[in-house]
Design a protein around this motif. Structure first.
Motif, PDB file in Angstrom:
ATOM      1  N   TYR A 306       0.723  -0.981   0.071  1.00  0.00           N
ATOM      2  CA  TYR A 306      -0.050   0.028   0.003  1.00  0.00           C
ATOM      3  C   TYR A 306       0.888   1.466   0.020  1.00  0.00           C
ATOM      4  CZ  TYR A 306      -3.431   3.403   1.689  1.00  0.00           C
ATOM      5  OH  TYR A 306      -4.265   4.539   1.736  1.00  0.00           O
ATOM      6  N   LEU A 307       1.945   1.255   0.723  1.00  0.00           N
ATOM      7  CA  LEU A 307       2.829   2.453   0.964  1.00  0.00           C
ATOM      8  C   LEU A 307       3.943   2.575  -0.529  1.00  0.00           C
ATOM      9  CD1 LEU A 307       4.034   1.947   4.563  1.00  0.00           C
ATOM     10  CD2 LEU A 307       2.522   3.552   3.586  1.00  0.00           C
ATOM     11  N   VAL A 308       4.068   1.793  -0.976  1.00  0.00           N
ATOM     12  CA  VAL A 308       4.980   1.411  -2.346  1.00  0.00           C
ATOM     13  C   VAL A 308       4.423   1.694  -3.500  1.00  0.00           C
ATOM     14  CG1 VAL A 308       7.122   0.261  -3.317  1.00  0.00           C
ATOM     15  CG2 VAL A 308       6.960   0.380  -0.754  1.00  0.00           C
ATOM     16  N   LEU A 309       3.408   0.811  -3.954  1.00  0.00           N
ATOM     17  CA  LEU A 309       2.925   0.403  -5.004  1.00  0.00           C
ATOM     18  C   LEU A 309       2.105   1.569  -5.511  1.00  0.00           C
ATOM     19  CD1 LEU A 309       2.071  -3.216  -5.099  1.00  0.00           C
ATOM     20  CD2 LEU A 309       4.159  -2.216  -5.798  1.00  0.00           C
ATOM     21  N   PRO A 310       1.982   1.961  -6.688  1.00  0.00           N
ATOM     22  CA  PRO A 310       1.022   3.013  -7.481  1.00  0.00           C
ATOM     23  C   PRO A 310      -0.584   2.154  -7.083  1.00  0.00           C
ATOM     24  CG  PRO A 310       2.639   2.497  -8.859  1.00  0.00           C
ATOM     25  CD  PRO A 310       2.828   1.619  -7.907  1.00  0.00           C
ATOM     26  N   LYS A 311      -1.625   3.154  -6.832  1.00  0.00           N
ATOM     27  CA  LYS A 311      -2.885   2.881  -6.583  1.00  0.00           C
ATOM     28  C   LYS A 311      -3.293   1.812  -7.395  1.00  0.00           C
ATOM     29  CE  LYS A 311      -4.247   6.734  -3.919  1.00  0.00           C
ATOM     30  NZ  LYS A 311      -5.357   8.006  -3.681  1.00  0.00           N
ATOM     31  N   ILE A 313      -1.731  -0.468  -9.416  1.00  0.00           N
ATOM     32  CA  ILE A 313      -1.167  -1.865  -9.364  1.00  0.00           C
ATOM     33  C   ILE A 313      -1.531  -2.365  -8.089  1.00  0.00           C
ATOM     34  CG2 ILE A 313       1.035  -3.023  -9.082  1.00  0.00           C
ATOM     35  CD1 ILE A 313       2.205  -0.796 -10.743  1.00  0.00           C
ATOM     36  N   TYR A 314      -1.637  -1.442  -6.549  1.00  0.00           N
ATOM     37  CA  TYR A 314      -2.099  -1.993  -5.581  1.00  0.00           C
ATOM     38  C   TYR A 314      -3.439  -2.583  -5.531  1.00  0.00           C
ATOM     39  CZ  TYR A 314      -3.595  -2.170  -0.768  1.00  0.00           C
ATOM     40  OH  TYR A 314      -4.257  -2.694   0.512  1.00  0.00           O
ATOM     41  N   ARG A 315      -4.441  -2.172  -6.395  1.00  0.00           N
ATOM     42  CA  ARG A 315      -5.905  -2.700  -6.491  1.00  0.00           C
ATOM     43  C   ARG A 315      -5.535  -4.035  -7.116  1.00  0.00           C
ATOM     44  NH1 ARG A 315      -7.367   2.428  -9.030  1.00  0.00           N
ATOM     45  NH2 ARG A 315      -8.075   4.039  -7.218  1.00  0.00           N
ATOM     46  N   LYS A 316      -4.823  -4.164  -8.304  1.00  0.00           N
ATOM     47  CA  LYS A 316      -4.767  -5.602  -8.605  1.00  0.00           C
ATOM     48  C   LYS A 316      -3.962  -6.561  -7.356  1.00  0.00           C
ATOM     49  CE  LYS A 316      -4.352  -3.864 -13.447  1.00  0.00           C
ATOM     50  NZ  LYS A 316      -3.477  -3.871 -14.919  1.00  0.00           N
ATOM     51  N   PHE A 317      -3.233  -6.091  -6.749  1.00  0.00           N
ATOM     52  CA  PHE A 317      -2.292  -6.844  -5.946  1.00  0.00           C
ATOM     53  C   PHE A 317      -3.502  -7.287  -4.872  1.00  0.00           C
ATOM     54  CE2 PHE A 317       0.689  -8.413  -3.102  1.00  0.00           C
ATOM     55  CZ  PHE A 317       0.509  -8.057  -1.845  1.00  0.00           C
ATOM     56  N   ASN A 318      -4.382  -6.268  -4.465  1.00  0.00           N
ATOM     57  CA  ASN A 318      -5.303  -6.662  -3.317  1.00  0.00           C
ATOM     58  C   ASN A 318      -6.233  -7.769  -3.937  1.00  0.00           C
ATOM     59  OD1 ASN A 318      -6.222  -6.148  -0.910  1.00  0.00           O
ATOM     60  ND2 ASN A 318      -7.852  -4.743  -1.599  1.00  0.00           N
ATOM     61  N   ASP A 319      -6.714  -7.542  -5.142  1.00  0.00           N
ATOM     62  CA  ASP A 319      -7.392  -8.626  -5.533  1.00  0.00           C
ATOM     63  C   ASP A 319      -6.901 -10.010  -5.763  1.00  0.00           C
ATOM     64  OD1 ASP A 319      -9.462  -6.642  -6.257  1.00  0.00           O
ATOM     65  OD2 ASP A 319      -8.907  -6.297  -8.372  1.00  0.00           O
ATOM     66  N   PHE A 320      -5.490  -9.915  -5.921  1.00  0.00           N
ATOM     67  CA  PHE A 320      -4.866 -11.241  -5.946  1.00  0.00           C
ATOM     68  C   PHE A 320      -4.736 -11.986  -4.779  1.00  0.00           C
ATOM     69  CE2 PHE A 320      -1.735 -14.416  -7.257  1.00  0.00           C
ATOM     70  CZ  PHE A 320      -0.974 -14.620  -6.228  1.00  0.00           C
ATOM     71  N   ILE A 321      -4.807 -11.171  -3.625  1.00  0.00           N
ATOM     72  CA  ILE A 321      -4.709 -11.978  -2.213  1.00  0.00           C
ATOM     73  C   ILE A 321      -6.000 -11.938  -1.560  1.00  0.00           C
ATOM     74  CG2 ILE A 321      -2.403 -10.969  -1.864  1.00  0.00           C
ATOM     75  CD1 ILE A 321      -3.504  -8.796   0.105  1.00  0.00           C
ATOM     76  N   ALA A 322      -7.071 -11.555  -2.428  1.00  0.00           N
ATOM     77  CA  ALA A 322      -8.455 -11.610  -1.889  1.00  0.00           C
ATOM     78  C   ALA A 322      -8.918 -13.024  -1.377  1.00  0.00           C
ATOM     79  CB  ALA A 322      -9.269 -11.234  -3.013  1.00  0.00           C
ATOM     80  N   PRO A 323      -8.506 -14.129  -1.904  1.00  0.00           N
ATOM     81  CA  PRO A 323      -8.660 -15.511  -1.409  1.00  0.00           C
ATOM     82  C   PRO A 323      -8.176 -15.624   0.037  1.00  0.00           C
ATOM     83  CG  PRO A 323      -7.931 -15.487  -3.640  1.00  0.00           C
ATOM     84  CD  PRO A 323      -7.817 -14.229  -3.340  1.00  0.00           C
ATOM     85  N   PHE A 324      -7.156 -14.955   0.419  1.00  0.00           N
ATOM     86  CA  PHE A 324      -6.354 -14.996   1.544  1.00  0.00           C
ATOM     87  C   PHE A 324      -6.982 -13.924   2.673  1.00  0.00           C
ATOM     88  CE2 PHE A 324      -3.351 -17.751  -0.167  1.00  0.00           C
ATOM     89  CZ  PHE A 324      -3.255 -17.174  -1.319  1.00  0.00           C
ATOM     90  N   ARG A 325      -8.358 -13.559   2.571  1.00  0.00           N
ATOM     91  CA  ARG A 325      -8.752 -12.608   3.352  1.00  0.00           C
ATOM     92  C   ARG A 325      -8.877 -13.013   4.779  1.00  0.00           C
ATOM     93  NH1 ARG A 325     -13.514  -8.924   0.091  1.00  0.00           N
ATOM     94  NH2 ARG A 325     -11.976  -7.916  -1.218  1.00  0.00           N
ATOM     95  N   PHE A 326      -9.022 -14.598   5.104  1.00  0.00           N
ATOM     96  CA  PHE A 326      -9.102 -15.056   6.487  1.00  0.00           C
ATOM     97  C   PHE A 326      -7.956 -14.685   7.128  1.00  0.00           C
ATOM     98  CE2 PHE A 326      -6.724 -18.133   4.049  1.00  0.00           C
ATOM     99  CZ  PHE A 326      -5.813 -18.691   5.067  1.00  0.00           C
TER     100      PHE A 326
END
Length: 675
Positions: A306-311, A313-326
């Motif tokens: 969140y601090l390093v990546l452009p917004k 790219i961060y959204r795509k990264f966030n979507d990628f780790i969505a299955p790990f929301r637990f």
């Protein structure tokens, strides 16, 4: 075997523990650990058991050195700890190691084939002087064999509690203190070196059967805790229990079966971990829960991204780790398992008035203009004196009615600025009086101004049933000028409640927000309350709910999102329809306190409406800040019931209003909201 004798003495605290005391004394004395017993005037056969062991000195390598009787008024744990600490410094300074032991607790070495004393000696050679413990809480289950008498052999199922320190074994030092700043769980001393990677095993048996649990909690413990007002947070979990079997006899599938081969370390692995100290974090992950360690790792990676990546790219990264929301935020799950709160809230909402200068068509308040009330400065001083202000972070001045109608609002703000400068203050208003008080607001040190504006002039006038919206916008412009003149900053936010009547106004509001230097727009669904019969002329119809206009809502939000981004306005909104959405988690009864004009406490925003009638009738009682300190009611019966209702670990519905609350309803028909 040990090459030399290690001197260790346990300070054992006892009150009516005859059900397990024999096993406890035998466990420590047989290991060569001496004991000093501090008994809080037990009324069962505990003292007879202790005397029997004193008469059999030759059977054990350890001895009972002393027995001290302590009289207290109810449960004065800190007084007992202070006595124990003073006794230790006076009489036990010749021992190498001191252990603080509850009579229902058993300490073991975490290494196969290594005694507890040997384990302590190895850590001493490594330079450690405090040893942390890993707490295993054992509970009766339906699989217990009643033919087995010793509780430690009969009860096999447990849960691990890792969120608290258990620094109950430490090397003696003259500066040790375990009572002034803690409750006996943390050891303070000069030059501490705590071993927390390899923890001793701490088995705890709070009760050994349903019958024993009833006796211990409701006859022997709970009455003594209730009468102690100086430290009401002590053992709040007892306050949350009910005299029913399911609260004492747990389901085995929800616990773990204790198997030594899975819990204990081999000597080789133990020496490896101790040798490679730089890998202690990894060792902690593998020893104390891979999933928990993984949560921490993923959470750290996400924050760094969140601090390093452009917004984008961060959204795509966030979507990628969505299955790990637990693993994203385990704190929510941890909090929701407890029907009590271990810490005080940081956010307080003060409902400044019970009257308003608007008549919003969706308003759920029942204003009594014959009996106007407001929080005066003197009343506020009384209220805030009953709040643990050192832990408070945010104060909201809101309604109820309209806070800017209060004659005491700005004196209260000045008082908070003077006395509690670390507290952030916010105002939530309908905005109709901003023009009048623009200069006072600009000078007030308010950090955030939330304005309930629901559209441009014509629509907002219709919803508020007033004709002052142009004055509202002029007021924001005036406020901006005063802020510039005084070189101050204030975060401003539009807070529209939307239905079919004003959904199309969102893009216009975004443009207006950009023009007026408003930082954010937060859109929320308009809530429908069929019980509001006092709104006889209401223009808000059920068919205007966006539940019946899903595609309209989705189209407007998608359009508004792009517009807000292009204009640099932050934009928040309710989830889109037709998409899978997580169930909303409510943590307000753990984190927020709402205070009415009369001092009555409500557990959440909107609680002053949902629970008003039952609070006034006395059926619910969350507390009153004009009558008592928050700590006296923060874990009372009604708070326990509401936390159990919305908690993830409970299925009961004690507070029916919570199941139809607009904060937790997701995509349900408005007719279902019959609070």
């Amino acid at each position: 075997m040990l090459q030399r004798n290690i001197s260790a003495c346990g300070i054992l605290f006892c009150y009516n523990e005859s059900h397990i005391l024999k096993e406890n004394l035998r466990h420590y004395l047989s290991q060569g650990i001496d004991l000093v017993i501090i008994d809080n005037c037990s009324t069962d056969s505990s003292m007879e058991i202790i005397k029997a062991f004193q008469n059999k000195k030759e059977q054990y390598t350890g001895q009972i050195r002393d027995v001290i009787q302590v009289e207290t008024e109810g449960y004065e744990w800190r007084k007992i700890l202070q006595l124990a600490c003073n006794y230790m410094h006076k009489n036990l300074s010749h021992y190498e190691w001191i252990l603080l032991i509850d009579a229902d607790a058993f300490y073991y070495s975490p290494v196969k084939g290594m005694s507890l004393l040997e384990f302590m000696d190895v850590l001493k050679k490594r330079g450690y002087n405090i040893i942390n413990g890993r707490l295993f809480e054992f509970y009766p289950t339906e699989k217990d064999n009643p033919a087995i008498t010793p509780p430690t052999e009969r009860i096999k199922y447990y849960k691990v509690i890792d969120q608290w320190n258990q620094q109950k074994i430490f090397h003696y030092h003259p500066t040790i203190d375990f009572y002034t700043r803690t409750s006996g769980h943390v050891c303070y001393r000069d030059n501490p070196r705590v071993c927390g990677v390899i923890k001793f095993i701490y088995k705890h048996y709070p009760w050994t059967s349903y019958e024993h649990g009833l006796k211990k909690v409701f006859k022997e413990r709970k009455p003594r805790y209730v009468e102690r007002k100086d430290d009401p947070k002590r053992h709040v979990r007892w306050m949350a229990m009910r005299p029913i079997k399911e609260d004492f006899v747990k389901q085995s599938q929800k616990l773990r079966d204790f198997k030594e081969e899975k819990v204990l370390l081999s000597r080789h692995r133990f020496s490896w971990i101790m040798k490679f100290g730089f890998l202690s974090c990894l060792g902690n992950v593998f020893l104390h829960g891979r999933r928990y360690g993984l949560r921490l790792v993923i959470g750290g990676i996400k924050k760094l991204a969140y601090l390093v990546l452009p917004k984008a790219i961060y959204r795509k990264f966030n979507d990628f780790i969505a299955p790990f929301r637990f693993i994203e935020n385990p704190l929510k799950a941890i909090i929701q398992r407890k029907p009590y709160a271990l810490i005080f809230p940081r956010t307080y909402h003060f409902l400044m008035t019970n009257y308003c200068n608007a008549q919003c068509i969706f308003c759920n308040q029942k204003f009594n203009y014959q009996c106007k009330e407001e929080i005066t400065l003197e009343r506020f001083k009384d209220m805030i004196s009953n709040i643990p202000v050192n832990s408070a972070k945010v104060l909201y001045f809101t309604g109820g009615g309209e806070p800017l109608l209060s004659r005491h609002l700005f004196p209260i703000i000045e008082y908070v600025n003077t006395r509690f400068p670390w507290i952030e203050m916010r105002i939530r208003t309908n905005g109709l009086l901003i023009e009048k008080y623009a200069e006072a607001i600009a000078k007030s040190n308010i950090s955030r101004l939330e304005i309930s504006v629901h559209g441009m002039t014509e629509i907002n006038n219709l919803i508020l049933q007033r004709k002052n919206t142009e004055a509202l916008f002029r007021g924001i412009s005036s406020l901006n000028r005063h802020l510039e003149d005084s070189n101050r900053k204030m975060y401003k936010l539009f807070y529209p409640a939307i239905s079919r009547l004003n959904a199309c106004e969102i893009p216009k509001l975004i443009k207006k927000a950009a023009e007026l230097k408003v930082d954010e727009i937060a859109v929320f669904f308009c809530c429908y309350y069929p019980h509001n019969s006092h709104k006889t002329d209401s223009k808000l119809k059920v068919e205007d709910s966006l539940f019946f206009h899903k595609q309209l809502y989705n189209d407007i939000i998608q359009k508004s999102r792009k517009l807000a981004k292009s204009l640099g306005v932050s934009f928040r909104y309710e989830p889109l329809f037709f998409r899978k959405s997580e169930k909303k988690v409510c943590l307000q009864p753990w984190k927020v306190v709402v205070v009415n004009c009369d001092g009555n406490i409500y557990p959440c925003c909107g609680g002053e409406v949902q629970f008003d009638e039952r609070v006034k009738s006395g059926e619910y009682y969350f507390g009153n800040l004009l009558k008592e300190h928050l700590q006296q009611c923060w874990n009372n019966k009604t708070y326990t019931m509401i936390r159990k209702t919305i908690g993830s670990n409970y299925k009961e519905e004690f507070i029916p209003e919570c199941k139809i609350c607009h904060n937790t309803l997701y995509f349900r028909k408005p007719e279902s909201t019959k609070c």
